[in-house]
Design an enzyme around this catalytic site. Structure first.
Site, PDB file in Angstrom:
ATOM      1  N   ASN A 113      52.326  16.941  68.583  1.00 24.91           N
ATOM      2  CA  ASN A 113      53.167  15.968  69.452  1.00 24.91           C
ATOM      3  C   ASN A 113      52.142  15.210  70.460  1.00 24.91           C
ATOM      4  OD1 ASN A 113      53.123  17.548  72.061  1.00 24.91           O
ATOM      5  ND2 ASN A 113      54.214  18.917  70.785  1.00 24.91           N
ATOM      6  N   LYS A 163      42.840  21.254  51.087  1.00 22.53           N
ATOM      7  CA  LYS A 163      43.531  19.872  51.393  1.00 22.53           C
ATOM      8  C   LYS A 163      44.366  19.562  50.556  1.00 22.53           C
ATOM      9  CE  LYS A 163      42.574  15.072  52.271  1.00 22.53           C
ATOM     10  NZ  LYS A 163      41.386  13.998  52.154  1.00 22.53           N
ATOM     11  N   ILE A 172      59.100  30.607  73.213  1.00 26.94           N
ATOM     12  CA  ILE A 172      58.157  31.430  73.977  1.00 26.94           C
ATOM     13  C   ILE A 172      58.870  31.326  75.443  1.00 26.94           C
ATOM     14  CG2 ILE A 172      56.277  31.348  75.284  1.00 26.94           C
ATOM     15  CD1 ILE A 172      55.017  29.513  72.859  1.00 26.94           C
ATOM     16  N   ILE A 173      59.510  30.375  76.029  1.00 29.43           N
ATOM     17  CA  ILE A 173      59.906  30.473  77.352  1.00 29.43           C
ATOM     18  C   ILE A 173      61.309  31.449  77.239  1.00 29.43           C
ATOM     19  CG2 ILE A 173      61.565  28.486  77.106  1.00 29.43           C
ATOM     20  CD1 ILE A 173      59.272  29.340  80.330  1.00 29.43           C
ATOM     21  N   LYS A 212      69.126  29.716  77.996  1.00 25.63           N
ATOM     22  CA  LYS A 212      67.751  30.374  77.883  1.00 25.63           C
ATOM     23  C   LYS A 212      67.497  31.369  79.035  1.00 25.63           C
ATOM     24  CE  LYS A 212      65.413  27.255  74.826  1.00 25.63           C
ATOM     25  NZ  LYS A 212      64.083  26.533  74.531  1.00 25.63           N
TER      26      LYS A 212
END
Length: 409
Positions: free
Chosen positions: A210, A289, A308-309, A342
């Site tokens: 990103n 590739k 992750i959080i 979360k």
């Protein structure tokens, strides 16, 4: 003593029997979180070896004015700029006299001339030498320039005399040095921060990623250091230099970032997930590739990455956990939903669809969302915004810690 976390303390040691106490002083400063570099005069090496102090400080001891090992041979200038504070302990009558005369005939006196950092003296000498008018005049001259004098103490001396002239004990000196620094909001706390993007490989040359530059996470790491914290920065691939005094762990993928985030998590007080972690990764990574074929459409099979959080927030003994919500619409509703789902303590919401802020820019504007409300922070540089965020986060963190202590107390 937590005020010494991340501080650069330059300890100067001169010739005197009290030099043996400098070993314990070095240990105490290190234990309190300071980075300690040591400069010794030739006379000091007659009382305690540089090797002992190197082992305790973790750095080579500096002995010579012109150091061929230093950049451009100007070690004294490098050390003078490095120090947050210089402490001379013990400070002999000879050193005090040379310093008062403005001499620069060895490394230690030259450092005192070249630095802009505070200089503190811990005198140590025979009681008659301390009372001598010349010594008292020299002390007066140095304090008039802004130097601080710690002690001396009074009592029995190595020569058998009794009176003023003993160097203060290491614990007392360490506490006096700590008091020279302003109390900081995260003094002595350990903060983990994730930053930048992750890269999820498709084959040896391609990956999914990103636009995150890592600038916000790196700015938060610097702000946390400035607030007195020990900082572990877990960074995806970025073109940034990690701030000084930060432990930086470089990772590529979301799974690597999770592993690095959980390593040592029991010592973490506050976790800030500023990284833009890829939600999905390819099911399989091609060994070679991937070649372009004749098909017009290529399909990729993806599998969800670990969150992750959420993983950190779900720990039984978790740190205070702060997340980010980078959205392109319905910013606050998505952010509050993420906060609740979360089980985060705080979430920082920013609209990455607005030109000039967010990904790859130097500026940002965000809203800090908690269970009790929302605090909008207007557009400014990421560096200044990071300081504001750390102040708010530290306030929430310290309030929670105080509430927990009150409950358990």
């Amino acid at each position: 003593m937590h005020r010494l976390t991340n501080r650069h303390i330059l300890l100067g040691i001169t010739g005197g029997i009290a030099a043996y106490k400098s070993a314990e002083l070095t240990r105490l400063l290190k234990k309190a979180g300071a980075d300690v570099r040591i400069v010794m005069t030739p006379a000091a090496t007659e009382f305690i070896t540089p090797l002992t102090l190197q082992a305790l400080s973790g750095h080579p001891v500096h002995l010579h004015l012109l150091d061929p090992e230093a950049e451009a041979g100007m070690g004294h200038i490098e050390l003078a700029k490095w120090a947050d504070l210089i402490l001379i302990a013990p400070a002999s009558a000879d050193f005090i006299a040379r310093c008062a005369a403005g001499m620069g005939n060895d490394l230690l006196t030259t450092l005192c001339l070249a630095t802009t950092a505070p200089v503190c003296l811990a005198p140590a000498m025979n009681q008659a030498m301390w009372r001598d008018p010349h010594t008292q005049s020299n002390i007066g001259s140095l304090t008039a320039t802004g130097m601080k004098v710690f002690g001396p103490d009074s009592g029995e001396q190595a020569c058998g005399d009794t009176g003023p002239g003993r160097m203060l004990e290491p614990q007392a000196l360490a506490e006096l040095i700590a008091a020279e620094f302003e109390y900081l909001a995260l003094s002595g706390k350990t903060v983990f921060i994730t930053a930048g993007p992750t890269r999820e490989p498709l084959d040896p040359v391609r990956f999914i990623s990103n636009h995150s530059s890592g600038k916000m996470g790196y700015a938060l790491a610097q702000a946390a250091i400035d607030a007195g914290a020990r900082v572990k920065l877990i960074s995806g691939p970025v073109n940034l230099t990690a701030p000084e005094r930060v432990e930086c762990i470089q990772v590529e993928t979301a799974e690597e970032m999770l592993t690095a985030s959980l390593e040592g998590i029991n010592s973490c007080d506050l976790f800030i997930g500023a990284a833009a972690v890829a939600d999905y990764r390819p099911v399989a990574v091609a060994e070679h590739k991937i070649k372009k074929g004749n098909e017009e459409i290529m399909e990729l099979r993806l599998v969800k990455n670990p969150d992750i959080i959420a993983s950190v927030a779900a720990l039984s003994q978790r740190p205070f956990t702060v997340g980010f919500a980078a959205e392109t619409h319905d910013l606050l509703s998505y952010a509050r939903s993420k906060l609740e789902r979360k089980k985060l303590d705080l979430i920082i919401a920013n609209d990455v669809s607005v030109p000039g802020i967010g990904f790859n820019s130097d500026d940002n504007r965000v809203t800090l969302v908690s269970a009790s409300g929302e605090v909008p922070l207007p557009q400014t540089s990421k560096r200044l915004l990071a300081r504001q965020l750390i102040e708010h986060i530290a306030q929430h963190f310290n309030q929670q810690m105080a509430a927990n202590e009150k409950t358990t107390g």
